[in-house]
Design an enzyme around this catalytic site. Structure first.
Site, PDB file in Angstrom:
ATOM      1  N   ASN A   1      64.777 -35.122   9.977  1.00  0.00           N
ATOM      2  CA  ASN A   1      63.525 -34.390  10.185  1.00  0.00           C
ATOM      3  C   ASN A   1      63.338 -34.181  11.687  1.00  0.00           C
ATOM      4  OD1 ASN A   1      60.839 -33.637  10.563  1.00  0.00           O
ATOM      5  ND2 ASN A   1      60.046 -34.989   8.967  1.00  0.00           N
TER       6      ASN A   1
ATOM      7  N   HIS B   1      60.121 -26.578   5.987  1.00  0.00           N
ATOM      8  CA  HIS B   1      60.314 -27.732   6.868  1.00  0.00           C
ATOM      9  C   HIS B   1      61.266 -28.726   6.217  1.00  0.00           C
ATOM     10  CE1 HIS B   1      59.728 -31.147   9.369  1.00  0.00           C
ATOM     11  NE2 HIS B   1      58.977 -31.786   8.502  1.00  0.00           N
TER      12      HIS B   1
ATOM     13  N   CYS C   1      54.825 -30.844  12.350  1.00  0.00           N
ATOM     14  CA  CYS C   1      55.937 -30.163  11.673  1.00  0.00           C
ATOM     15  C   CYS C   1      55.601 -28.727  11.287  1.00  0.00           C
ATOM     16  CB  CYS C   1      56.353 -30.957  10.446  1.00  0.00           C
ATOM     17  SG  CYS C   1      56.815 -32.669  10.820  1.00  0.00           S
TER      18      CYS C   1
END
Length: 324
Positions: free
Chosen positions: A279, A249, A112
């Site tokens: 996500n 993020h 990520c």
């Protein structure tokens, strides 16, 4: 000395939307359970498109906005943990798809944090003075990585891609950075085979689904990442009050709430879109940046001071402060 700037942004997500109510039909969960813990209400899922397909759409959008062809690109860096294949790289497939026959292309794997690591790397290429234009893309098809019987992880992730066109500039835009890894905590977020299929090895291939220790990752974000962001700001030429937006993020809305308090900024400066996309790992920050530009929050004229910060498996975490 050469400098780099983000000149264009774009994103692309698959058409199919899977809501929390849809997930409740195939696993023991419900909308309230998911949204109250994460902020996520839906995610986009690829039925047939690969990671390179999503990235190619982003690349085409970037080139169209800039009015350039693939032959004008010097490089393509693609951040992903869900490549089409280990070899060739997903970036190489994108290069072929857009006719960027003069560009070198490679994948970068930092989970990520991948887009931040890739953008930092690309900035160094431009700053060397040898390269003028390149694409930095984050693209993921995480729906192919999760165990759809495991509600603790399957509800969190989605598919999508986002990216930027990075070009040479006469003015400095990248103001500060911090890139970090801690392999000693790698087991709290894993994906992929840990063993080998070989007649010369006693190892057996382990389960390949994405696995996560959610509590450990949550604590890591609000403790280590928040501290690193504050330190990066302190060591930069700006004050925290100079930041127009912090694009973090998009893992969990509760993480953003706590991060805003830890860093000492108004929560309104931390835009969020995980409620729409879930996500998307390396794609989350460029998708968010692209949406902020579309909505007029960031006019892409160099007037905004923006902090980008990614964090995830590795463990990895990275922060960039730049004018966009």
């Amino acid at each position: 000395m050469a400098f780099a700037k983000i000149s264009q942004v774009a994103h692309y997500v698959p058409e199919q939307v899977v809501t929390n109510h849809d997930l409740a039909q195939i696993m023991d969960t419900n909308d309230e359970w998911i949204s109250s813990r994460t902020g996520i209400r839906q995610r986009h899922i690829s039925r047939t498109e690969s990671t390179s397909d999503l990235a190619t759409e982003v690349a085409k959008k970037l080139m169209a906005k800039a009015g350039i062809t693939g032959e004008e690109l010097d490089f393509i860096i693609l951040a992903t943990i869900t490549p089409d294949s280990m070899m060739p790289s997903t970036a190489a497939r994108v290069q072929a798809n857009i006719g960027a026959n003069k560009a070198f292309a490679f994948d970068l794997t930092a989970a990520c944090s991948g887009f931040v690591f890739a953008l930092s790397t690309a900035e160094k290429f431009i700053a060397s003075g040898r390269f003028q234009k390149g694409l930095v893309i984050g693209s993921e098809t995480l729906s192919k990585a999760v165990d759809w019987s495991d509600r603790s992880t399957a509800v969190l992730f989605g598919d999508g891609a986002g990216g930027v066109l990075l070009e040479a500039s006469e003015q400095e835009h990248f103001l500060a950075e911090s890139l970090n890894s801690d392999g000693s905590r790698s087991e709290c977020l894993t994906y992929g085979h840990s063993g080998l299929h070989s007649p010369f090895s006693d190892q057996e291939s382990a389960d390949s689904f994405l696995k996560m220790d959610g509590r450990t990752v949550f604590d890591f974000a609000i403790r280590d990442v928040a501290k690193s962001i504050k330190q990066t700001i302190d060591e930069s030429p700006i004050e925290v009050t100079d930041l127009d937006y912090l694009l973090l993020h998009q893992a969990n809305d509760r993480i953003l709430d706590k991060m805003a308090r830890k860093i000492g900024v108004d929560r309104a400066k931390l835009p969020a879109n995980m409620m729409e996309y879930g996500n998307t790992s390396a794609a989350s920050i460029p998708i968010l940046l692209s949406e902020c530009v579309e909505q007029g929050l960031i006019p892409l004229d160099g007037s905004q001071t923006v902090l980008l910060s990614g964090f995830g498996g590795g463990l990895t975490w990275g922060t960039l402060i730049l004018t966009i």
